[in-house]
Design a protein around this motif. Sequence first.
Motif, PDB file in Angstrom:
ATOM      1  N   SER A   1     -65.589-126.781  52.126  1.00 15.06           N
ATOM      2  CA  SER A   1     -66.426-126.923  50.932  1.00 15.06           C
ATOM      3  C   SER A   1     -65.653-126.651  49.643  1.00 15.06           C
ATOM      4  N   THR A   2     -64.448-126.061  49.754  1.00 14.92           N
ATOM      5  CA  THR A   2     -63.649-125.768  48.562  1.00 14.92           C
ATOM      6  C   THR A   2     -62.643-126.871  48.252  1.00 14.92           C
ATOM      7  N   LEU A   3     -62.706-127.985  48.988  1.00 15.64           N
ATOM      8  CA  LEU A   3     -61.753-129.074  48.782  1.00 15.64           C
ATOM      9  C   LEU A   3     -61.867-129.621  47.355  1.00 15.64           C
ATOM     10  N   ASP A   4     -60.718-129.767  46.703  1.00 21.25           N
ATOM     11  CA  ASP A   4     -60.664-130.307  45.340  1.00 21.25           C
ATOM     12  C   ASP A   4     -59.613-131.417  45.310  1.00 21.25           C
ATOM     13  N   VAL A   5     -60.070-132.644  45.106  1.00 21.89           N
ATOM     14  CA  VAL A   5     -59.167-133.793  45.058  1.00 21.89           C
ATOM     15  C   VAL A   5     -58.992-134.240  43.614  1.00 21.89           C
ATOM     16  N   ASP A   6     -57.752-134.255  43.159  1.00 22.34           N
ATOM     17  CA  ASP A   6     -57.427-134.710  41.804  1.00 22.34           C
ATOM     18  C   ASP A   6     -56.964-136.160  41.915  1.00 22.34           C
ATOM     19  N   ASN A   7     -57.845-137.071  41.567  1.00 23.33           N
ATOM     20  CA  ASN A   7     -57.533-138.495  41.679  1.00 23.33           C
ATOM     21  C   ASN A   7     -56.494-138.919  40.655  1.00 23.33           C
ATOM     22  N   PRO A   8     -56.060-140.191  40.678  1.00 25.50           N
ATOM     23  CA  PRO A   8     -55.020-140.651  39.747  1.00 25.50           C
ATOM     24  C   PRO A   8     -55.275-140.135  38.342  1.00 25.50           C
ATOM     25  N   PRO A   9     -54.213-139.807  37.612  1.00 21.35           N
ATOM     26  CA  PRO A   9     -52.816-140.146  37.913  1.00 21.35           C
ATOM     27  C   PRO A   9     -52.015-139.100  38.671  1.00 21.35           C
ATOM     28  N   ASP A  10     -52.643-137.981  39.106  1.00 21.44           N
ATOM     29  CA  ASP A  10     -51.849-136.895  39.676  1.00 21.44           C
ATOM     30  C   ASP A  10     -51.597-137.014  41.177  1.00 21.44           C
ATOM     31  N   GLY A  11     -52.577-137.474  41.938  1.00 21.50           N
ATOM     32  CA  GLY A  11     -52.391-137.574  43.375  1.00 21.50           C
ATOM     33  C   GLY A  11     -52.184-136.227  44.023  1.00 21.50           C
ATOM     34  N   PHE A  12     -53.159-135.334  43.839  1.00 25.70           N
ATOM     35  CA  PHE A  12     -53.023-133.966  44.331  1.00 25.70           C
ATOM     36  C   PHE A  12     -54.362-133.489  44.876  1.00 25.70           C
ATOM     37  N   ALA A  13     -54.336-132.765  45.990  1.00 22.96           N
ATOM     38  CA  ALA A  13     -55.547-132.187  46.573  1.00 22.96           C
ATOM     39  C   ALA A  13     -55.232-130.766  47.035  1.00 22.96           C
ATOM     40  N   ALA A  14     -56.259-129.919  47.036  1.00 26.29           N
ATOM     41  CA  ALA A  14     -56.064-128.525  47.449  1.00 26.29           C
ATOM     42  C   ALA A  14     -57.333-127.985  48.080  1.00 26.29           C
ATOM     43  N   ILE A  15     -57.154-127.050  48.990  1.00 28.96           N
ATOM     44  CA  ILE A  15     -58.264-126.368  49.631  1.00 28.96           C
ATOM     45  C   ILE A  15     -57.877-124.900  49.791  1.00 28.96           C
TER      46      ILE A  15
ATOM     47  N   PHE B   1     -51.719-144.208  45.870  1.00 29.95           N
ATOM     48  CA  PHE B   1     -50.777-143.191  46.339  1.00 29.95           C
ATOM     49  C   PHE B   1     -50.536-143.356  47.825  1.00 29.95           C
ATOM     50  N   MET B   2     -49.309-143.102  48.237  1.00 29.49           N
ATOM     51  CA  MET B   2     -48.935-143.259  49.641  1.00 29.49           C
ATOM     52  C   MET B   2     -48.225-142.011  50.144  1.00 29.49           C
TER      53      MET B   2
END
Length: 256
Positions: A84-98, A146-147
Motif C-alpha cells: 500500500s506504500t508503493l509510489d510510482v514516479d511516472n515520466p520523466p523520472d522512471g522511479f518507483a519505491a516502496i 522506460f525499459m
Amino acid sequence: MGLVDNRAKVMLTRHLLITTYAYEETNIMLRLPVCFAMVLCAGICNQAAAEVLVATETVIGSGVFDGQSFNDVLVTLTGTIDSSTLDVDNPPDGFAAISLTGNATVAVGGVSDTLTGRSVNPANGSLFNGPFALNSTALSETSTTFMGADVGLEAEVLILSASDSSANYATALVGTGSVSGHAGISVGYEFATSSGGFLQLNSTASNATVTISAAPEPGSLILCCLGAVGMALVTYRKGRHLTRAGAHRTTVSERN
C-alpha cells in the motif's frame, strides 16, 4: 387488609423492577467479552488480509561484517514491505519505491544481524541515516517509454541492487516475483548493525537476485482469536443462565 396487600404489591413490583435492571446490566457486562473478542478477531483478520510481502536480496560478495572479513560468501538482505506504500514516479523520472515496515536484516554465511539505517562513507566521513526502502529505477528510456529495472534495497544509500533489462521498473515492486542481474553496491560504505558493528560490501562475485514473496499469514493468531470468541460465548451463555436462575429464585422467594 387491603392496604397491606397493596403495600405488598408495590414492594413486589419495585423488587421486580430492580431485579430486571440488575439482570439487564449483568447481561450487558456479559456481552462485553464477546464484543471485545469479535473486534480483536476482525482486526487480526484485516491485518492478515493486507498485502504484506517479504523482499529478499542475495549476492555472493566479499567485505567486512561485524568486525570479521569474509570472501566470496552468500550475503542475504531481508525486509518486509507493504504494497500500500508503493509510489510510482511516472515520466520523466522512471522511479518507483516502496517502504519497508521495519529495519532490514542481513545474514553473511551463518551469522545474522539487523541494520539500523545509519551508514557512513569512510572516504570522506559523510553520515547518512534514513528509513529503509526498496527502490526500482528504469535502466534506459526511449521517448517516454522506460525499459529495464534496477531494483535495490537502500536506506538513503544503496546497499544492494540487481539490474535486469527485461524487468519493468513500474511493476517490479507490485507483487511476487524475482529480478536477477548485475549486482550494484556502494563500495566501501559501512552500514551500521544493531550489535554495534557494520556491513561493508567491497566486491561481488555473482549476479544479485531480488525476490518478492508473500508473507506467511498469521494463522495461529487467527485460531487464537476464534478460540477467544468461543470462550467468550461460553462465558456469556453460562453467566446469562445463572443470572436468570438467580432472578427466578429471588422472585419466587419474594412471592412466598
